[in-house]
Each structure stands twice: as C-alpha cells, then as structure tokens.
Scaffold this motif. Structure first.
Motif, short mmCIF file in Angstrom:
data_model
loop_
_atom_site.label_atom_id
_atom_site.label_comp_id
_atom_site.label_asym_id
_atom_site.label_seq_id
_atom_site.Cartn_x
_atom_site.Cartn_y
_atom_site.Cartn_z
N ILE A 124 53.19 -8.54 4.42
CA ILE A 124 52.18 -7.60 4.90
C ILE A 124 51.34 -6.98 3.78
CG2 ILE A 124 51.77 -5.48 6.24
CD1 ILE A 124 52.54 -7.93 7.91
N GLY A 125 51.84 -6.85 2.60
CA GLY A 125 51.03 -6.34 1.50
C GLY A 125 50.98 -4.82 1.40
N PHE A 126 52.07 -4.18 1.79
CA PHE A 126 52.13 -2.73 1.62
C PHE A 126 52.21 -2.40 0.13
CE2 PHE A 126 54.04 -3.14 5.90
CZ PHE A 126 53.14 -2.34 6.59
N ARG A 127 51.63 -1.29 -0.24
CA ARG A 127 51.72 -0.78 -1.61
C ARG A 127 52.64 0.43 -1.58
NH1 ARG A 127 48.31 -0.36 -6.39
NH2 ARG A 127 48.67 1.66 -7.39
N LYS A 128 53.70 0.35 -2.36
CA LYS A 128 54.64 1.46 -2.45
C LYS A 128 54.54 2.06 -3.84
CE LYS A 128 57.92 -0.70 0.70
NZ LYS A 128 59.26 -1.25 0.84
N GLU A 129 54.51 3.38 -3.89
CA GLU A 129 54.50 4.09 -5.16
C GLU A 129 55.69 5.04 -5.18
OE1 GLU A 129 50.67 5.97 -5.23
OE2 GLU A 129 49.67 4.12 -5.78
N GLU A 130 56.61 4.81 -6.11
CA GLU A 130 57.77 5.68 -6.28
C GLU A 130 57.47 6.69 -7.38
OE1 GLU A 130 61.55 2.87 -5.09
OE2 GLU A 130 61.08 3.14 -7.20
N TYR A 131 57.73 7.95 -7.09
CA TYR A 131 57.51 9.02 -8.06
C TYR A 131 58.85 9.54 -8.54
CZ TYR A 131 52.68 8.96 -6.51
OH TYR A 131 51.40 8.57 -6.22
N THR A 132 59.05 9.47 -9.87
CA THR A 132 60.28 9.96 -10.49
C THR A 132 59.90 10.98 -11.56
OG1 THR A 132 60.31 8.32 -12.26
CG2 THR A 132 61.36 7.67 -10.18
N LYS A 133 60.88 11.55 -12.20
CA LYS A 133 60.61 12.49 -13.30
C LYS A 133 59.87 11.80 -14.44
CE LYS A 133 64.34 15.74 -12.51
NZ LYS A 133 65.24 15.34 -11.48
N GLU A 134 60.07 10.49 -14.58
CA GLU A 134 59.43 9.74 -15.65
C GLU A 134 58.00 9.32 -15.31
OE1 GLU A 134 62.77 8.94 -14.67
OE2 GLU A 134 63.33 10.31 -16.27
N GLY A 135 57.60 9.43 -14.05
CA GLY A 135 56.26 9.03 -13.66
C GLY A 135 56.23 8.24 -12.37
N LYS A 136 55.22 7.41 -12.23
CA LYS A 136 54.99 6.64 -11.02
C LYS A 136 55.21 5.16 -11.29
CE LYS A 136 50.70 5.91 -9.69
NZ LYS A 136 49.35 6.07 -9.09
N ARG A 137 55.88 4.50 -10.31
CA ARG A 137 56.08 3.05 -10.40
C ARG A 137 55.51 2.44 -9.12
NH1 ARG A 137 61.61 2.39 -11.44
NH2 ARG A 137 62.03 2.86 -9.28
N VAL A 138 54.67 1.41 -9.28
CA VAL A 138 54.06 0.72 -8.14
C VAL A 138 54.88 -0.51 -7.79
CG1 VAL A 138 51.99 -0.47 -7.29
CG2 VAL A 138 51.76 1.56 -8.74
N ILE A 139 55.18 -0.64 -6.50
CA ILE A 139 55.92 -1.80 -6.00
C ILE A 139 55.03 -2.44 -4.95
CG2 ILE A 139 58.00 -2.58 -4.83
CD1 ILE A 139 59.25 0.16 -5.73
N LEU A 140 54.61 -3.66 -5.22
CA LEU A 140 53.75 -4.36 -4.27
C LEU A 140 54.60 -5.14 -3.27
CD1 LEU A 140 51.01 -5.56 -6.76
CD2 LEU A 140 50.99 -3.55 -5.27
N SER A 141 53.94 -5.73 -2.31
CA SER A 141 54.61 -6.50 -1.26
C SER A 141 55.65 -7.45 -1.87
CB SER A 141 53.59 -7.30 -0.49
OG SER A 141 54.19 -7.99 0.56
N GLY A 142 56.81 -7.50 -1.22
CA GLY A 142 57.88 -8.37 -1.70
C GLY A 142 58.85 -7.66 -2.58
N GLY A 143 58.53 -6.42 -2.98
CA GLY A 143 59.41 -5.67 -3.88
C GLY A 143 60.40 -4.80 -3.19
#
Length: 143
Positions: A124-143
């Motif tokens: 589907i191609g969702f974009r996920k952004e995880e926010y931690t104390k260290e910053g932001k991590r982008v996880i694209l589809s399949g992650g």
C-alpha cells in the motif's frame, strides 16, 4: 465487504467490524471468523514516543486496499472481509489497523487474514514516522 482508510481513530472499533461480518448474507455458510488488531507499541529497539502514518494519496491507497481485499476474498473463497486502516498520529496501545475475515473453514480464513495483513504492509505504500528521544525514523512500505 467493508474496506476503509480513515483519519478518524474513533470512527470504527473491532466489535463493529465483527458485527459487519456477522450481518453478512453469507453468515450461515460461515464457520470461522478471525480478527487482527495492529496496535502501536512503545518499546522496540528504542522507546517510541509517537508514530505517524500517512499516505501521499489516500484515495489511491483506499482503491489498492479494496483490490487486495477482493483478490484475497476470491483466492481463498472467504465469505466476507471488513478492514480499517487509520492514518494520523498514534501513541502506545492505539489501534492502527483492524481486519476481520469470515469464511467457511478456519484454514482458508486464517490464510486470507494473513495475506491481507502482509500485502497491506508491503503493497500500500504507507509512510510511518517513529519519534523517539533520538529523533525521527521513517519506515516506508514493507517495513
């Protein structure tokens, strides 16, 4: 069949999706109902404070999700499918994705559920952004 992508986290709950499948005209031919509820976890490799899920074209994502549901329904010969994927900002334990599949037998129903989950994640191609104390991590589809 019910397939929906929405930003309203309160629009659907899992019991509503189960009820939708139970009200199917094919319910008397249904011997198994399987459910899946994907929720946001706080602890992975790092402590995730929040997660955002988006898609550059939600209407296209809706159409792709409908196509996946139709293909899986035909392939596994299940009776009904109800699924909702949420977009927006989430915190630990909040629901991200729900799927309910009703079928004649448990084997094909469970296979259909699993295929919907995996294909949604990969295609589907969702974009996920995880926010931690260290910053932001982008996880694209399949992650």
């Amino acid at each position: 069949m019910l397939v929906k992508i929405t930003t309203d986290k309160y629009e659907y709950k899992l019991p509503q999706l189960i009820e939708h499948v139970k009200k199917s005209p094919y319910i008397e031919e249904t011997g198994a109902i399987f459910t899946f509820e994907g929720i946001m976890r706080k602890i992975g490799g790092e402590e995730v404070e929040k997660l955002t899920i988006s898609h550059e074209n939600p209407q296209k994502a809706q159409e792709e999700l409908e196509k996946i549901a139709e293909e899986v329904k035909k392939k596994h010969k299940v009776k009904d499918i109800a699924l909702v994927h949420f977009l927006g900002e989430f915190h630990a334990t909040e629901t991200l994705f729900m799927v309910v599949v009703g079928g004649a037998h448990r084997q094909e129903t469970l296979k259909a559920l699993s295929e919907i989950i995996e294909r949604t994640k990969k295609e589907i191609g969702f974009r996920k952004e995880e926010y931690t104390k260290e910053g932001k991590r982008v996880i694209l589809s399949g992650g």
